[in-house]
Write an enzyme that holds these catalytic residues in place. Structure first.
Site, PDB file in Angstrom:
ATOM      1  N   GLU A   1       7.621   0.724 -20.197  1.00  0.00           N
ATOM      2  CA  GLU A   1       7.671  -0.513 -19.419  1.00  0.00           C
ATOM      3  C   GLU A   1       8.678  -1.489 -20.024  1.00  0.00           C
ATOM      4  O   GLU A   1       8.719  -1.697 -21.228  1.00  0.00           O
ATOM      5  CB  GLU A   1       6.280  -1.154 -19.408  1.00  0.00           C
ATOM      6  CG  GLU A   1       6.192  -2.470 -18.661  1.00  0.00           C
ATOM      7  CD  GLU A   1       4.805  -3.108 -18.773  1.00  0.00           C
ATOM      8  OE1 GLU A   1       4.505  -4.000 -17.967  1.00  0.00           O
ATOM      9  OE2 GLU A   1       4.039  -2.706 -19.670  1.00  0.00           O
TER      10      GLU A   1
ATOM     11  N   LYS B   1       5.835  -3.369  -9.481  1.00  0.00           N
ATOM     12  CA  LYS B   1       4.410  -3.410  -9.822  1.00  0.00           C
ATOM     13  C   LYS B   1       3.667  -4.312  -8.845  1.00  0.00           C
ATOM     14  O   LYS B   1       4.080  -5.442  -8.586  1.00  0.00           O
ATOM     15  CB  LYS B   1       4.260  -3.921 -11.253  1.00  0.00           C
ATOM     16  CG  LYS B   1       2.830  -3.924 -11.782  1.00  0.00           C
ATOM     17  CD  LYS B   1       2.791  -4.405 -13.238  1.00  0.00           C
ATOM     18  CE  LYS B   1       1.383  -4.373 -13.803  1.00  0.00           C
ATOM     19  NZ  LYS B   1       1.331  -4.851 -15.196  1.00  0.00           N
TER      20      LYS B   1
ATOM     21  N   CYS C   1       1.576   0.024 -16.578  1.00  0.00           N
ATOM     22  CA  CYS C   1       0.612  -0.578 -17.492  1.00  0.00           C
ATOM     23  C   CYS C   1      -0.770  -0.713 -16.870  1.00  0.00           C
ATOM     24  O   CYS C   1      -1.487   0.257 -16.668  1.00  0.00           O
ATOM     25  CB  CYS C   1       1.155  -1.931 -17.961  1.00  0.00           C
ATOM     26  SG  CYS C   1       0.167  -2.710 -19.268  1.00  0.00           S
TER      27      CYS C   1
END
Length: 517
Positions: A280, A344, A397
């Site tokens: 990430e 995301k 994540c």
């Protein structure tokens, strides 16, 4: 031996039931602390089960007229204690930039106290139906439902739900392929609650024994399932890059060249990977897609390979002076050809965006990531085709945290989970996050390639087994073949249907067993 043990158990039960006032609340908080030892990295699952038994005993000891109030207070204190130890690592995130954020650490414990309101509601609801052995089913029912709610409302935060207390037993965790994490959580709470009846004079053991039998079946069935040999995808060799860059040094100007060079050098290390995965926000700058030199180096890395996947901060310019930030994942194919960009969609509150931003900013509160304003969310999980490597669904994540919410309209062949667990501290947080990824693999029957900045990076097969890994705070790569997906699991096909059926069964059993003494 049983004759000697029974009086001791009865005496312990009398002691816990006899607690009142602040002694009872203090014991409930301590029981919550001890129960947190059931989660990673400790994995002492009896501690979690006994914690639930202690809560039941304390509610048993309440005066009938005050039982609802007692149930609420006891479960709140228990939940607060469990969160305080089990998720203490959240405080580390505020120490990345201590000058700006260390003063906010006390608010972490305010957050734990607020999160324990889910337990408070569960205890109050269960106490309303506290009769006979039906109380065990009422407790498991209400606790399980409010754990589901914790994972869904206010954006959801299903961290350390009871199912993860079985991290020490991969065999038991295989049952998540049918029941999912929420169904397994409800059964786990019921098992722990049933242990309370062993502390009564005389002990009542039938329900506890029946549930021990259920989990023995889970263990044996899981062990048989784990006898299945792992298959791999022909022609796909992964390289997960773990640069191990401290979060505080990631975007400092004097370290940017070093950090980028480390990514390139690790990607070029000896070996024959066909697909490279960076973690990430791996590039130490925003706007990767607007950096010609960086894109040239990525193109050079992907000559003769299937491609490279990386997280990066993306900037979307709406006008000359207006722009949006996205926490994104880029998929590059052979020779650096851009294949896909994923944004995301499940952002971290207070980390990537600030609820009621203007109001909280006026109070001096800011989010942890150091960009102006909040990140903008994407539009949900998606699947992307990578030539020669099937279809993948990115999970950045925190997104892998949510059972039943990791697959979009198309079932992929595998998950790529990129993360920067340097925010999670040097110990418990990253290990808990890894376990979550393993349970998602089991639920969906899909492998996970997990690239983490500071660890733990791992290749996980669809049974939750780790085939290759690199530990915390190590610099290096994880090289290995991509495991093949298995047939869709019952959970991947029906979602939380089994959880709903367990809820209905517990409603019926609460009524049935409440008629007896």
């Amino acid at each position: 031996m049983l004759e000697r043990l029974t009086p001791a158990l009865a005496a312990a039960g009398d002691f816990v039931r006899g607690l009142n006032g602040w002694r009872r609340l203090g014991f409930a908080f301590a029981a919550g602390l001890v129960s947190a030892l059931g989660f990673a990295p400790f994995n002492v699952f009896p501690a979690l089960l006994l914690g639930f038994a202690a809560v039941v005993l304390m509610i048993d000891g309440a005066e009938p007229a005050r039982r609802i109030r007692t149930g609420a207070a006891v479960t709140w204190a228990f939940g607060f204690g469990q969160y305080a130890l089990g998720m203490h690592w959240i405080a580390y995130a505020f120490m990345v930039d201590p000058v700006a954020h260390a003063w906010q650490i006390p608010f972490v414990f305010v957050f734990f106290a607020a999160l324990a309101l889910f337990q408070l509601c569960a205890g109050a609801l269960a106490a309303r139906f506290w009769r006979g052995r039906g109380r065990l089913f009422a407790f498991a029912l209400s606790y399980g439902v409010f754990e589901w709610l914790r994972g869904h409302i206010f954006t959801g935060f299903p961290w350390n739900i009871p199912a993860y207390g079985w991290g020490a037993s991969l065999g038991v965790l295989q049952s998540a392929a049918v029941f999912g994490a929420y169904g397994l959580s409800l059964l786990t709470v019921l098992f722990g609650a049933a242990l309370a009846d062993l502390f009564a004079p005389p002990p009542r053991w039938k329900i506890a024994a029946a549930l021990a039998g259920v989990f023995a079946v889970f263990f044996v069935g899981g062990a048989v399932r784990l006898e299945t040999a792992a298959q791999t995808v022909p022609g796909v060799n992964l390289r997960l890059v773990q640069p191990n860059v401290p979060q505080a040094e990631k975007y400092l100007r004097r370290y940017k060249a070093r950090n980028w060079r480390r990514l390139i050098e690790l990607s070029r290390a000896p070996g024959d990977p066909t697909l490279i995965v960076w973690p990430e926000a791996a590039p130490p700058f925003a706007g990767l897609d607007e950096q010609p030199l960086a894109l040239e180096q990525i193109a050079a890395l992907t000559v003769g390979r299937q491609g490279l996947i990386t997280g990066a901060v993306r900037v979307d310019y709406l006008s000359a002076d207006k722009y949006r930030y996205f926490n994104s994942l880029f998929v590059f194919g052979r020779d650096g050809k851009a294949i896909a960009t994923y944004d995301k969609y499940h952002l971290v509150p207070f980390g990537e965006y600030l609820p009621y931003e203007e109001t909280l900013n006026s109070l001096g509160l800011t989010k942890l990531t150091g960009i102006d304003g909040s990140f903008t969310p994407g539009d949900g999980p998606k699947a992307y085709a990578v030539p020669g490597a099937g279809t993948l669904t990115p999970l950045i994540c925190y997104e892998i945290l949510f059972p039943g919410e990791v697959v979009g309209a198309t079932r992929p062949d595998w998950f790529v989970n990129i993360t920067d667990d340097s925010w999670f501290g040097p110990w418990a947080g990253p290990q808990q996050h890894l376990l979550v990824a393993r349970v998602r693999a089991i639920e969906e029957g899909l492998p996970v390639a997990r690239a983490a900045n500071t660890g733990i990076s791992a290749i996980i097969d669809p049974f939750g087994r780790i085939t290759h890994r690199l530990g915390l705070n190590q610099t290096g790569t994880v090289d290995g073949p991509l495991p093949a997906a298995i047939a869709p699991t019952p959970y991947s096909r029906f979602g939380d249907l089994w959880f709903v059926l367990l809820v209905c069964a517990n409603v019926a059993l609460t009524w049935l067993f409440s008629k007896g003494k």
